[in-house]
Each structure stands twice: as C-alpha cells, then as structure tokens.
Design an enzyme around this catalytic site. Structure first.
Site, mmCIF file in Angstrom:
data_model
loop_
_atom_site.group_PDB
_atom_site.id
_atom_site.type_symbol
_atom_site.label_atom_id
_atom_site.label_comp_id
_atom_site.label_asym_id
_atom_site.label_seq_id
_atom_site.Cartn_x
_atom_site.Cartn_y
_atom_site.Cartn_z
ATOM 1 N N LYS A 17 -27.578 -17.037 20.326
ATOM 2 C CA LYS A 17 -28.827 -17.255 21.070
ATOM 3 C C LYS A 17 -28.749 -16.443 22.362
ATOM 4 C CE LYS A 17 -31.646 -21.373 21.853
ATOM 5 N NZ LYS A 17 -31.546 -22.805 22.120
ATOM 6 N N VAL A 18 -29.761 -15.629 22.591
ATOM 7 C CA VAL A 18 -29.779 -14.800 23.811
ATOM 8 C C VAL A 18 -31.100 -15.053 24.541
ATOM 9 C CG1 VAL A 18 -28.337 -12.990 22.767
ATOM 10 C CG2 VAL A 18 -30.830 -12.764 22.675
#
Ligand code: E4P
Length: 217
Positions: free
Chosen positions: A83-84
């Site tokens: 997840k960014v």
C-alpha cells in the site's frame, strides 16, 4: 463485489473469515498501531488466515526508502499487497512495483484525477476514501461513480476498492456503481447480515414449527 475487512484485529479477522465473506484485508499504520503488535508479525499472522490480498502500507515518504520497505513487506507472504500513498513518490513506487508484478494498493485517494494517475501507474487497487469525504460535507459516493466511469472508458485493470466505509448503504451504492471491492470495518460487515424482518419471520416460523411437535433429526 469482493469484501475486504479494514482491521488489524486478528480475532475479528478469524471470526469473519469463518463466514466465507472475507476476500482480503486492508490495514493502515493507524490500525497497525492500535493492534499493539510488531508490524511484520501482524501482517504474517493476517496472511496466514486470509489467502486473498492483504494490504501492508509503507511508511516512508521517499521513493528509495519506500522501495526498501516494500521489499521487506513482500517477503512476508505471496498475498501481501503493498500500500502506497497517493503522492508523486508513492506513484513512482507503484509503477516500479507493478512493472515487477507486485500487487499495489494506492491509498488516500480523494479525487478522480488522482485515481486516473494511480491507474496509469499500474495500481492493482485504488482506494478512494468515501467516509472521510462525507465527513467534510462532500459526496463520497460521487467520487466512486466518477472513478468507475473513467476506468470503464479506458478499460483500466485497476480495481476500485471503496474505502473509509461507514455504513451498509455505502456498500450497496458502490455495488450498484460496479465498484470491484468494498473494504469495511468488521462491525459494518456484521451489519450486512441483519434485517428486522428476517428476525421477525424466523421467530414466527419457529413458533409455528414448535406447535407441530416434530423434529427433523
Ligand atoms: C483503507 O484502506 C483505510 O484503511 C480505511 O478505509 C480508512 O478508513 P477510515 O476513514 O474509517 O479511517
């Protein structure tokens, strides 16, 4: 529509996974902090319970460190989804990881333009936060409708992962729009099962059945 649960509470994850309704899990740094567990152990534990995508968020802000963190997280299990945040550095990281075949969830999306960028960066999932938009008096579900339309227009493969869900009607509206995934707190998933007429109807059926004096077994 796939259902993910938005929690780092392993007991809740185990309980709800047993219903067969959990297709994946999303975590974020706040949820991880709340769990009180070591982050890498926590993600390993979740991945052992749920075979679908499990989102683990990087915490660095620059590309190089994000990539190093992603390399550590990826090693935990095959179903880890990196997840960014939706920042220029986050999207750069998304592009590199996606090109390499890694699932990426781009989080903290609040506009259709941002969602377009994430799709162009090859994200597996885009996470628009509907509840947080509603909280500031904006129509969160209108964002989902816009993103679904844009992705359809260009046949983007990025899945719309509706996040920051506050109640069952967010999920129903998202499903009507054709969003691919809803991630919800455990309490909201439980709410989906309930209807007072189901309870009332079942009570009446069982009372009538009891009058027959019969037993199926
Ligand atoms: C999504 O991945 C986020 O973890 C989450 O949905 C945020 O929800 P909140 O706005 O209720 O914190």
């Amino acid at each position: 529509m796939k259902f993910f649960i938005d929690t780092a509470d392993i007991k809740e994850i185990k309980d709800l996974a047993a219903t067969g309704m959990v297709d994946g899990v999303t975590t974020n740094p706040s949820l991880a902090a709340k769990s009180g567990k070591k982050f890498l152990d926590l993600i390993a534990e979740i991945c052992a319970v749920v075979p679908g995508p499990v989102s683990a968020e990087v915490t660095a802000l620059d590309y190089d460190t994000m990539m190093k963190e992603a390399a550590v997280l990826k090693k935990i299990a095959k179903n880890v989804t990196i997840k960014v945040p939706l920042t220029p550095e986050g999207l750069k990281c998304c592009k590199s990881l996606s090109d390499d075949g890694t699932m990426v969830n781009v989080t903290l999306c609040f506009s259709p333009a941002q969602a377009l960028l994430a799709a162009k960066a090859g994200a597996s999932f885009i996470s628009p936060f509907v509840g947080r938009l509603d909280d500031i008096g904006t129509d969160g579900m209108a964002l989902i409708s816009d993103i679904c339309q844009i992705y359809k227009n260009y046949s983007f493969k990025t899945e719309v992962l509706v996040a920051s869900i506050r109640h069952p009607m967010h999920i129903v509206a998202a499903a009507k729009m054709g969003a691919h995934v809803s991630t919800m707190p455990p309490s909201t998933l439980r709410q989906l099962f309930n209807h007072p007429l189901t309870d009332k109807g079942l009570k009446a059926f069982l009372e009538d059945w009891a009058k027959t004096g019969q037993s199926i077994l």
